[in-house]
Design a protein around this motif. Structure first.
Motif, PDB file in Angstrom:
ATOM      1  N   GLY A  10       1.449  -1.338  -1.466  1.00  0.00           N
ATOM      2  CA  GLY A  10       1.629  -1.935  -3.002  1.00  0.00           C
ATOM      3  C   GLY A  10       2.703  -2.920  -2.673  1.00  0.00           C
ATOM      4  N   LEU A  11       3.264  -3.697  -3.681  1.00  0.00           N
ATOM      5  CA  LEU A  11       4.595  -4.656  -3.668  1.00  0.00           C
ATOM      6  C   LEU A  11       5.741  -4.089  -3.198  1.00  0.00           C
ATOM      7  N   PHE A  12       6.418  -4.704  -2.320  1.00  0.00           N
ATOM      8  CA  PHE A  12       7.583  -4.320  -1.408  1.00  0.00           C
ATOM      9  C   PHE A  12       7.429  -3.060  -0.433  1.00  0.00           C
ATOM     10  N   GLY A  13       6.276  -2.735  -0.364  1.00  0.00           N
ATOM     11  CA  GLY A  13       5.739  -1.861   0.499  1.00  0.00           C
ATOM     12  C   GLY A  13       5.628  -2.378   2.033  1.00  0.00           C
ATOM     13  N   ASP A  45      -0.282  -4.524   7.268  1.00  0.00           N
ATOM     14  CA  ASP A  45       0.898  -5.074   6.133  1.00  0.00           C
ATOM     15  C   ASP A  45       0.279  -6.452   5.620  1.00  0.00           C
ATOM     16  N   LEU A  46       0.367  -6.494   4.389  1.00  0.00           N
ATOM     17  CA  LEU A  46      -0.193  -7.767   3.394  1.00  0.00           C
ATOM     18  C   LEU A  46       0.808  -8.790   3.781  1.00  0.00           C
ATOM     19  N   ARG A  47       0.466  -9.991   3.504  1.00  0.00           N
ATOM     20  CA  ARG A  47       1.362 -11.322   3.780  1.00  0.00           C
ATOM     21  C   ARG A  47       2.740 -10.849   2.905  1.00  0.00           C
ATOM     22  N   ASN A  48       3.586 -11.647   3.543  1.00  0.00           N
ATOM     23  CA  ASN A  48       4.981 -11.593   2.975  1.00  0.00           C
ATOM     24  C   ASN A  48       5.483  -9.995   2.911  1.00  0.00           C
ATOM     25  N   HIS A  49       4.894  -9.156   3.872  1.00  0.00           N
ATOM     26  CA  HIS A  49       5.491  -7.793   3.754  1.00  0.00           C
ATOM     27  C   HIS A  49       5.337  -7.296   5.020  1.00  0.00           C
ATOM     28  N   GLY A  50       6.326  -6.250   5.560  1.00  0.00           N
ATOM     29  CA  GLY A  50       6.206  -5.736   6.733  1.00  0.00           C
ATOM     30  C   GLY A  50       6.472  -6.640   7.915  1.00  0.00           C
ATOM     31  N   GLY A  79      -6.426   0.776  -1.514  1.00  0.00           N
ATOM     32  CA  GLY A  79      -5.248  -0.065  -1.789  1.00  0.00           C
ATOM     33  C   GLY A  79      -4.511   0.557  -2.898  1.00  0.00           C
ATOM     34  N   HIS A  80      -3.077   0.592  -2.783  1.00  0.00           N
ATOM     35  CA  HIS A  80      -2.440   1.107  -3.890  1.00  0.00           C
ATOM     36  C   HIS A  80      -1.752  -0.040  -4.418  1.00  0.00           C
ATOM     37  N   SER A  81      -1.713  -0.182  -5.883  1.00  0.00           N
ATOM     38  CA  SER A  81      -1.072  -1.040  -6.853  1.00  0.00           C
ATOM     39  C   SER A  81      -1.357  -2.448  -6.430  1.00  0.00           C
ATOM     40  N   MET A  82      -0.513  -3.416  -5.873  1.00  0.00           N
ATOM     41  CA  MET A  82      -0.985  -4.542  -5.400  1.00  0.00           C
ATOM     42  C   MET A  82      -2.110  -4.554  -4.511  1.00  0.00           C
ATOM     43  N   GLY A  83      -2.167  -3.698  -3.850  1.00  0.00           N
ATOM     44  CA  GLY A  83      -3.311  -3.457  -2.706  1.00  0.00           C
ATOM     45  C   GLY A  83      -4.673  -2.986  -3.333  1.00  0.00           C
ATOM     46  N   ALA A  84      -4.553  -2.221  -4.577  1.00  0.00           N
ATOM     47  CA  ALA A  84      -5.555  -1.985  -5.369  1.00  0.00           C
ATOM     48  C   ALA A  84      -6.175  -3.253  -5.824  1.00  0.00           C
ATOM     49  N   LYS A  85      -5.431  -3.942  -6.388  1.00  0.00           N
ATOM     50  CA  LYS A  85      -5.850  -5.247  -7.125  1.00  0.00           C
ATOM     51  C   LYS A  85      -6.622  -6.044  -5.957  1.00  0.00           C
ATOM     52  N   SER A  97       6.131 -14.822  -7.444  1.00  0.00           N
ATOM     53  CA  SER A  97       4.951 -14.611  -7.638  1.00  0.00           C
ATOM     54  C   SER A  97       4.437 -13.193  -8.452  1.00  0.00           C
ATOM     55  N   LEU A  98       5.460 -12.627  -9.305  1.00  0.00           N
ATOM     56  CA  LEU A  98       5.510 -11.411 -10.066  1.00  0.00           C
ATOM     57  C   LEU A  98       4.360 -11.640 -11.210  1.00  0.00           C
TER      58      LEU A  98
END
Length: 333
Positions: free
Chosen positions: A72-75, A99-104, A137-143, A238-239
């Motif tokens: 998810g977001l910030f993960g 790791d999604l873009r802009n993360h990890g 996917g969780h949260s952002m990952g779920a969408k 991006s929120l």
């Protein structure tokens, strides 16, 4: 309209072959057909980024169809390390924690919306030649996995969406506060985690949440201030995109393969009111409730694992009641 049942158990999408996932078949009403579905691949693809990932295959014993797990977001991929190892062991299926873009450890880009996230992961599946995939996917990952399934149903065998729904809905007010606190930390040029935690505390009261957010702090060189490895300002802008969902008409597109929706009963992201729209986009969906808040996997990892893996005989009757209620509501709303 009858009340929708609040707590359900599920037949596992992970452990059963596709033909056994739903044992009760309800004829789809006319609005579920895809005659008017538009193509999302014909124009203007965004620049797909090459994503970082961890690979879990239980010492080479996991040889089944792959699972791709999105945070998810910030993960980051590290958040799902324990559950990924457990799934690889229990199911003998390799797990790619991405790791999604802009993360990890994945690249950064100013574009951060669900179409961009989906195209990155679609590119990941193609690069690694992954077939018959289960997308979790969780949260952002779920969408993101919902977006992928609706864009191209052939990209996966099934999806598991954890604590999010296919609707435009404002993020919890916590997330803008988290961003504000993280920006304060950056501006302060802190030298230690303790300093960062003290700055963040007014914006995130719960210690586990602060610890989660501060996993993104790194030191790029000796004696240099700590900095976030995620682009905080990009994600702050991006929120609104993270609150949106890129599809708004289930008459035009749907995913007719199995879809499991997991929600935390203390979270508001998947309310009973969203179930009819879930049913229209994902007519073969199943539902399981976990005794947790929004951070389902980290708050209740064992219940989450068992909820996906263990069939429950009473589920079938409850599932039929739920599906009937959704069809009634959809015809009246």
């Amino acid at each position: 309209m009858q009340a929708l049942p609040r707590r359900l158990h599920t037949i596992s999408l992970l452990s059963l072959p596709p033909k056994h996932v739903n044992r009760i078949q309800i004829p789809s009403p006319t609005w579920l057909h895809n005659d008017l579905a538009r193509s999302f691949h014909t124009t203007g693809r965004l620049r797909a980024l090459e994503l970082a990932f961890d690979y879990h295959e239980n010492g080479g014993k996991a040889q089944g169809a792959p699972i791709v797990f999105l945070h998810g977001l910030f993960g980051s991929k590290k958040n799902n390390r324990s559950i990924s190892k457990a799934l690889a062991r229990d199911l003998s299926r390799p797990v790619y924690a991405v790791d999604l873009r802009n993360h990890g450890d994945s690249p950064h880009d100013k574009t951060h919306n669900y179409i961009a996230l989906a195209e990155d992961v679609e590119n990941f599946l193609q690069q690694h030649k992954l077939k018959n995939v289960t997308l979790i996917g969780h949260s952002m990952g779920a969408k993101t996995v919902m977006t992928m399934a609706l864009r191209d149903p052939g990209c996966c065998s099934n999806i598991i969406a954890v604590d999010n729904a296919p609707v435009d809905a404002a993020l919890a007010s916590d997330f803008p506060r988290y961003v504000e606190g993280m920006r304060k930390i950056e501006d302060a040029k802190v030298k230690s985690q303790r300093e960062a935690d003290a700055i963040l505390e007014p914006y995130a009261k719960d210690l586990p949440v602060r610890q989660f957010l501060l996993t993104n702090l790194i030191r790029t060189a000796p004696n240099e201030p700590l900095k976030f490895r995620i682009p905080v300002r990009t994600l702050a802008h991006s929120l609104d995109d993270m609150a949106d969902f890129p599809f708004n008409n289930p008459d035009e597109v749907h995913f007719s393969k199995p879809a499991l929706f997991v929600r935390g009963i203390k979270s508001h992201y998947v309310s009973d009111e969203t179930l009819p729209i879930i049913g229209r986009f994902f007519p073969r969906f199943e539902l399981v409730d976990i005794n947790s808040g929004h951070w389902v996997v980290s708050e209740s990892p064992e219940e989450f694992r068992k909820g996906m893996l263990q069939p429950n005989p009473v589920y079938i009757l409850k599932w039929f009641t739920l599906r009937l209620n959704i069809l009634i509501c959809s015809s009246r709303c």
